[in-house]
Design a protein around this motif. Structure first.
Motif, PDB file in Angstrom:
ATOM      1  N   GLN A  90       0.831  -1.208   0.000  1.00  0.00           N
ATOM      2  CA  GLN A  90       0.000   0.000   0.000  1.00  0.00           C
ATOM      3  C   GLN A  90       0.868   1.261   0.000  1.00  0.00           C
ATOM      4  O   GLN A  90       0.505   2.273  -0.619  1.00  0.00           O
ATOM      5  N   SER A  91       1.995   1.203   0.675  1.00  0.00           N
ATOM      6  CA  SER A  91       2.924   2.345   0.685  1.00  0.00           C
ATOM      7  C   SER A  91       3.532   2.551  -0.697  1.00  0.00           C
ATOM      8  O   SER A  91       3.724   3.691  -1.144  1.00  0.00           O
ATOM      9  N   LEU A  94       0.931   4.169  -2.698  1.00  0.00           N
ATOM     10  CA  LEU A  94       0.870   5.585  -2.341  1.00  0.00           C
ATOM     11  C   LEU A  94       1.974   6.370  -3.038  1.00  0.00           C
ATOM     12  O   LEU A  94       1.729   7.465  -3.567  1.00  0.00           O
ATOM     13  N   TRP A  97       1.138   6.711  -6.721  1.00  0.00           N
ATOM     14  CA  TRP A  97       0.004   7.619  -6.881  1.00  0.00           C
ATOM     15  C   TRP A  97       0.430   9.075  -6.670  1.00  0.00           C
ATOM     16  O   TRP A  97       0.067   9.962  -7.442  1.00  0.00           O
ATOM     17  N   ALA A  98       1.211   9.312  -5.628  1.00  0.00           N
ATOM     18  CA  ALA A  98       1.634  10.673  -5.318  1.00  0.00           C
ATOM     19  C   ALA A  98       2.576  11.222  -6.390  1.00  0.00           C
ATOM     20  O   ALA A  98       2.474  12.397  -6.768  1.00  0.00           O
ATOM     21  N   TRP A 186      -3.373  13.254  -2.244  1.00  0.00           N
ATOM     22  CA  TRP A 186      -3.416  12.727  -0.877  1.00  0.00           C
ATOM     23  C   TRP A 186      -4.368  11.546  -0.710  1.00  0.00           C
ATOM     24  O   TRP A 186      -4.406  10.940   0.359  1.00  0.00           O
ATOM     25  N   GLY A 188      -4.243   8.583  -1.762  1.00  0.00           N
ATOM     26  CA  GLY A 188      -3.575   7.313  -1.502  1.00  0.00           C
ATOM     27  C   GLY A 188      -3.131   7.121  -0.072  1.00  0.00           C
ATOM     28  O   GLY A 188      -2.723   6.018   0.306  1.00  0.00           O
ATOM     29  N   VAL A 189      -3.221   8.154   0.750  1.00  0.00           N
ATOM     30  CA  VAL A 189      -2.788   8.061   2.154  1.00  0.00           C
ATOM     31  C   VAL A 189      -3.780   7.265   2.995  1.00  0.00           C
ATOM     32  O   VAL A 189      -3.406   6.630   3.986  1.00  0.00           O
ATOM     33  N   VAL A 190      -5.047   7.268   2.597  1.00  0.00           N
ATOM     34  CA  VAL A 190      -6.110   6.742   3.461  1.00  0.00           C
ATOM     35  C   VAL A 190      -5.897   5.271   3.789  1.00  0.00           C
ATOM     36  O   VAL A 190      -5.923   4.868   4.959  1.00  0.00           O
ATOM     37  N   PRO A 192      -3.173   3.073   3.566  1.00  0.00           N
ATOM     38  CA  PRO A 192      -2.052   2.705   4.449  1.00  0.00           C
ATOM     39  C   PRO A 192      -2.183   3.266   5.863  1.00  0.00           C
ATOM     40  O   PRO A 192      -1.698   2.654   6.816  1.00  0.00           O
ATOM     41  N   ALA A 193      -2.841   4.410   6.005  1.00  0.00           N
ATOM     42  CA  ALA A 193      -3.027   4.967   7.350  1.00  0.00           C
ATOM     43  C   ALA A 193      -3.897   4.048   8.201  1.00  0.00           C
ATOM     44  O   ALA A 193      -3.579   3.753   9.363  1.00  0.00           O
TER      45      ALA A 193
END
Length: 216
Positions: A90-91, A94, A97-98, A186, A188-190, A192-193
């Protein structure tokens, strides 16, 4: 619930930002793969097929991960290892994606579909290894069916858990879709968080068994 929030977020990003596919809902991908009459069917079939392949690869990794008999009887060391591997993918998702500014190009989209669906396959395998009251952490059709089946004979703690899982999937998708609308890089942060939070909760169980009262 935290893992289901992550799955909802991943599916929202994949469907809205990666060409209308899912990374966790393979039933949807199989249907999309078969829609031969739609415009650009070959491209959509490629993306849907890649998502299914990535998910199956994640399942294979998940069910062969060593450590089944180590740790707590419910949260084995294998499950903890799977969640760390899930978080790593997932990271990576992210990062890709970022770097694309929330609008990746065609080639990057294929890579992200493969990475994201593999992560969700691992997550599905982890949830199956926990095997809690018919609850899954990537798709909720079975959980929803179990909810209504058991509701016929009364409301129970398991039913409350199942209902919470259904709500969590929707909320995870809502969080990611809102970020896609207002702050795309942002979004893509959801996932992995939420997965990191799930690891923070589950990690002690995988190594020491159930924590004692003093460690809570």
């Amino acid at each position: 619930m935290l893992l289901t929030l992550a799955a909802g977020a991943m599916d929202a990003i994949a469907f809205l930002g990666l060409g209308g596919v899912f990374t966790a809902n393979m039933t949807g991908n199989l249907i999309l793969f078969a829609l031969a009459g739609r415009e650009d069917w070959v491209l959509h079939a490629l993306r849907s097929g890649l998502a299914c392949a990535g998910f199956c690869a994640g399942l294979l990794i998940g069910f062969t991960m060593p450590g089944r008999h180590e740790g707590n009887a419910l949260w084995s060391l294998a499950v903890i290892r799977l969640l760390w591997a899930d978080l790593a993918l997932q990271s990576a998702f992210l990062a890709g994606w970022a770097l694309g500014g929330g609008a990746p190009g065609p080639a990057v989209i294929l890579v992200l579909i493969g990475v994201g669906s593999c992560a969700m396959g691992m997550q599905a395998a982890a949830a199956r290894r926990v095997d809690l009251a018919g609850i899954t952490a990537t798709f909720v059709t079975g959980t929803l069916t179990s909810l209504f089946e058991s509701s016929a004979s009364g409301w129970s703690t398991d039913n409350r858990r199942r209902a919470a899982i259904v709500v969590a999937l929707v909320l995870g998708a809502l969080c990611a879709s809102l970020l896609l609308r207002f702050a795309p890089p942002w979004a893509g942060v959801v996932a992995p968080a939420f997965t990191l939070l799930a690891l923070a909760v589950a990690h002690p169980y995988g190594f020491r068994g159930r924590p004692d009262r003093g460690s809570r």
